[in-house]
Design a protein around this motif. Sequence first.
Motif, PDB file in Angstrom:
ATOM      1  N   LYS A  89       6.180  -7.023  11.269  1.00 27.21           N
ATOM      2  CA  LYS A  89       6.753  -7.635  12.248  1.00 27.21           C
ATOM      3  C   LYS A  89       6.017  -8.077  13.662  1.00 27.21           C
ATOM      4  N   GLU A  90       5.347  -6.833  13.908  1.00 21.98           N
ATOM      5  CA  GLU A  90       4.763  -6.743  15.331  1.00 21.98           C
ATOM      6  C   GLU A  90       3.143  -7.106  15.453  1.00 21.98           C
ATOM      7  N   ALA A  91       2.714  -7.485  14.113  1.00 20.46           N
ATOM      8  CA  ALA A  91       1.576  -8.052  14.107  1.00 20.46           C
ATOM      9  C   ALA A  91       1.265  -9.251  13.511  1.00 20.46           C
ATOM     10  N   ASP A  92       0.104  -9.966  13.909  1.00 21.40           N
ATOM     11  CA  ASP A  92      -0.286 -11.396  13.293  1.00 21.40           C
ATOM     12  C   ASP A  92      -0.914 -11.331  12.180  1.00 21.40           C
ATOM     13  N   VAL A  93      -1.868 -10.231  11.917  1.00 20.44           N
ATOM     14  CA  VAL A  93      -2.910 -10.108  10.945  1.00 20.44           C
ATOM     15  C   VAL A  93      -2.508  -8.699  10.277  1.00 20.44           C
ATOM     16  N   ILE A  94      -2.171  -8.669   8.887  1.00 20.93           N
ATOM     17  CA  ILE A  94      -1.778  -7.238   8.446  1.00 20.93           C
ATOM     18  C   ILE A  94      -2.923  -7.297   7.431  1.00 20.93           C
ATOM     19  N   CYS A  95      -3.902  -6.015   7.589  1.00 19.71           N
ATOM     20  CA  CYS A  95      -4.846  -6.094   6.793  1.00 19.71           C
ATOM     21  C   CYS A  95      -4.499  -5.075   5.576  1.00 19.71           C
ATOM     22  N   PHE A  96      -5.142  -5.340   4.312  1.00 22.08           N
ATOM     23  CA  PHE A  96      -5.393  -4.287   3.203  1.00 22.08           C
ATOM     24  C   PHE A  96      -6.315  -3.175   3.923  1.00 22.08           C
ATOM     25  N   ASN A  97      -6.365  -2.158   3.120  1.00 13.38           N
ATOM     26  CA  ASN A  97      -7.069  -0.910   3.799  1.00 13.38           C
ATOM     27  C   ASN A  97      -8.394  -0.930   2.897  1.00 13.38           C
ATOM     28  N   GLY A  98      -9.207  -1.810   2.697  1.00 13.42           N
ATOM     29  CA  GLY A  98     -10.544  -1.834   1.910  1.00 13.42           C
ATOM     30  C   GLY A  98     -11.655  -1.926   3.165  1.00 13.42           C
ATOM     31  N   PHE A  99     -12.756  -1.602   2.577  1.00 16.20           N
ATOM     32  CA  PHE A  99     -13.907  -1.493   3.374  1.00 16.20           C
ATOM     33  C   PHE A  99     -15.322  -1.690   2.633  1.00 16.20           C
ATOM     34  N   CYS A 100     -16.277  -1.612   3.279  1.00 17.00           N
ATOM     35  CA  CYS A 100     -17.721  -1.632   2.577  1.00 17.00           C
ATOM     36  C   CYS A 100     -18.282  -0.423   2.965  1.00 17.00           C
ATOM     37  N   SER A 101     -18.757   0.235   1.799  1.00 13.78           N
ATOM     38  CA  SER A 101     -19.324   1.453   2.235  1.00 13.78           C
ATOM     39  C   SER A 101     -20.796   1.504   2.785  1.00 13.78           C
ATOM     40  N   VAL A 102     -21.271   0.442   2.549  1.00 12.52           N
ATOM     41  CA  VAL A 102     -22.523   0.261   3.363  1.00 12.52           C
ATOM     42  C   VAL A 102     -22.754  -0.014   4.664  1.00 12.52           C
ATOM     43  N   HIS A 103     -21.621  -0.959   5.092  1.00 10.04           N
ATOM     44  CA  HIS A 103     -21.457  -1.175   6.615  1.00 10.04           C
ATOM     45  C   HIS A 103     -20.935  -0.147   7.418  1.00 10.04           C
ATOM     46  N   GLN A 104     -20.188   1.003   6.646  1.00 11.34           N
ATOM     47  CA  GLN A 104     -19.635   2.036   7.228  1.00 11.34           C
ATOM     48  C   GLN A 104     -20.663   2.857   7.734  1.00 11.34           C
ATOM     49  N   LEU A 105     -21.839   2.601   7.215  1.00 10.32           N
ATOM     50  CA  LEU A 105     -22.965   3.608   7.659  1.00 10.32           C
ATOM     51  C   LEU A 105     -23.253   3.535   9.234  1.00 10.32           C
ATOM     52  N   GLY A 147      -0.623 -20.296  -1.736  1.00  9.38           N
ATOM     53  CA  GLY A 147      -1.025 -21.623  -0.600  1.00  9.38           C
ATOM     54  C   GLY A 147      -2.054 -20.996   0.283  1.00  9.38           C
ATOM     55  N   GLY A 148      -2.790 -19.753  -0.289  1.00  8.51           N
ATOM     56  CA  GLY A 148      -3.539 -19.215   0.772  1.00  8.51           C
ATOM     57  C   GLY A 148      -5.286 -19.604   0.414  1.00  8.51           C
ATOM     58  N   TYR A 149      -6.087 -18.907   1.263  1.00 13.59           N
ATOM     59  CA  TYR A 149      -7.423 -19.367   1.553  1.00 13.59           C
ATOM     60  C   TYR A 149      -8.235 -18.301   1.094  1.00 13.59           C
ATOM     61  N   VAL A 150      -9.570 -18.482   0.399  1.00 11.53           N
ATOM     62  CA  VAL A 150     -10.274 -17.690   0.565  1.00 11.53           C
ATOM     63  C   VAL A 150     -11.257 -17.705   2.051  1.00 11.53           C
ATOM     64  N   THR A 172       0.221 -22.574  10.127  1.00 16.01           N
ATOM     65  CA  THR A 172       1.435 -22.621   9.235  1.00 16.01           C
ATOM     66  C   THR A 172       2.518 -21.707   9.933  1.00 16.01           C
ATOM     67  N   GLY A 173       2.110 -21.274  10.953  1.00 10.53           N
ATOM     68  CA  GLY A 173       3.412 -20.276  11.643  1.00 10.53           C
ATOM     69  C   GLY A 173       3.764 -18.866  10.906  1.00 10.53           C
ATOM     70  N   LYS A 174       2.835 -18.639   9.751  1.00 11.26           N
ATOM     71  CA  LYS A 174       3.162 -17.656   8.782  1.00 11.26           C
ATOM     72  C   LYS A 174       2.350 -16.233   9.546  1.00 11.26           C
ATOM     73  N   LYS A 175       2.921 -15.113   8.727  1.00  5.12           N
ATOM     74  CA  LYS A 175       1.955 -13.846   9.026  1.00  5.12           C
ATOM     75  C   LYS A 175       0.787 -13.845   8.065  1.00  5.12           C
ATOM     76  N   LEU A 181       0.998 -15.565   4.601  1.00  4.38           N
ATOM     77  CA  LEU A 181       0.137 -16.599   4.260  1.00  4.38           C
ATOM     78  C   LEU A 181      -1.208 -15.657   3.876  1.00  4.38           C
ATOM     79  N   PRO A 182      -1.696 -15.500   2.503  1.00  2.74           N
ATOM     80  CA  PRO A 182      -2.634 -14.566   2.211  1.00  2.74           C
ATOM     81  C   PRO A 182      -4.087 -15.148   2.408  1.00  2.74           C
TER      82      PRO A 182
END
Length: 331
Positions: A186-202, A132-135, A151-154, A113-114
């Motif tokens: 398989k071991e995680a519930d939420v699998i994240c893409f490796n993006g970030f905000c350069s401003v909030h990383q400060l 079938g995903g959400y913003v 939904t029971g999905k990853k 489920l994205p």
Amino acid sequence: MSIDYKAEIERLKKDLDVTVVAHYYQRDEVFEMADITGDSLELARKCKADENPWVVFCGVGFMGQSVKVIAPEKRVLMPKIACCAMARMIDGSYFDDSVNYMVEHGIAKEDILPITYINSDASVKAKVGEMGGYVCTSSNAFKIIEKGLETGKKILFVPDRCLGQNFAIKMGLKSCVIGEGECDPKEADVICFNGFCSVHQLFTVDDIEFYRNKYPGIKIAVHPECDPAVVQAADFAGSTSQLIKYVNELDPEQKVAIGTEYNLVNRMRQKNTYVLSSTKPECPTMNETTLEDLYNTLKSIEDNKPINEIHVDEHTVKYANLALERMLAIK
Ligand code: 13P
Ligand code: SF4
């Protein structure tokens, strides 16, 4: 003769069927000219309800695009088509790669489920909508992830790894980031893409310690785009509007240091409010829009030669709209 931009903008707003919209991170002089202001979620809701046929959106590209997707009949112009750096980190093919990564690690596509943070291109939102995903935005990520879990999905969360991890921690879920250490879907519930905000990383844990040492008892409030270590160390984490509410409700004598974009914090600055950084955390692309740009854009409508109009193709509108409307339907 030089143009009085403020007076001209006021005149054009009266003469034209136009709504000027600005995100909280806009420069003060631009922000003051807007009819609609807010954080990402508020802007999406208010623009949908607005009746003017023309929208002039002062913000970054994905925001103007989202209005066009929610209300395709509107003519949407942006004084600067400035791009959010985080939104640029993912496109349709990187999204497909992330889905494939999960499939290769044993999760069937139907079991994914994205969820995409609103800070993404319409093409990514469309792919999410098709599956079938959400913003989500930083205001409603908790509710949207909760809904996704039903939904029971990853959950595949794109593009902000910080937001994905921060909400997973808050909800007691396991998360991992694709490309960062061992990430077994398989071991995680939420699998994240490796993006970030350069401003909030400060913002760093050292900044928090600095303020706590300097002003014992100070509160630390940050945006959930900050690193999980920073969010964990803070007293409060919330979206732009939630941060404003939090600070407004504090005792006026309570000191608070805020970790989010500079224009907003500077506008909120009272005698006990500090910016949680030794550098100026400005979002460069949010800062690109000037009063002159806003004037030129409004004038282009008056002259019947609209500039910087946002166009989104029909297929993208159809599926991105599904993902956005699924979000808006959740109160
Ligand atoms: P909000 O959802 O809080 O408006 O955040 C938008 C954004 O770009 C934060 O960097
Ligand atoms: Fe994008 Fe970060 Fe700027 Fe927000 S502050 S618009 S996430 S680059």
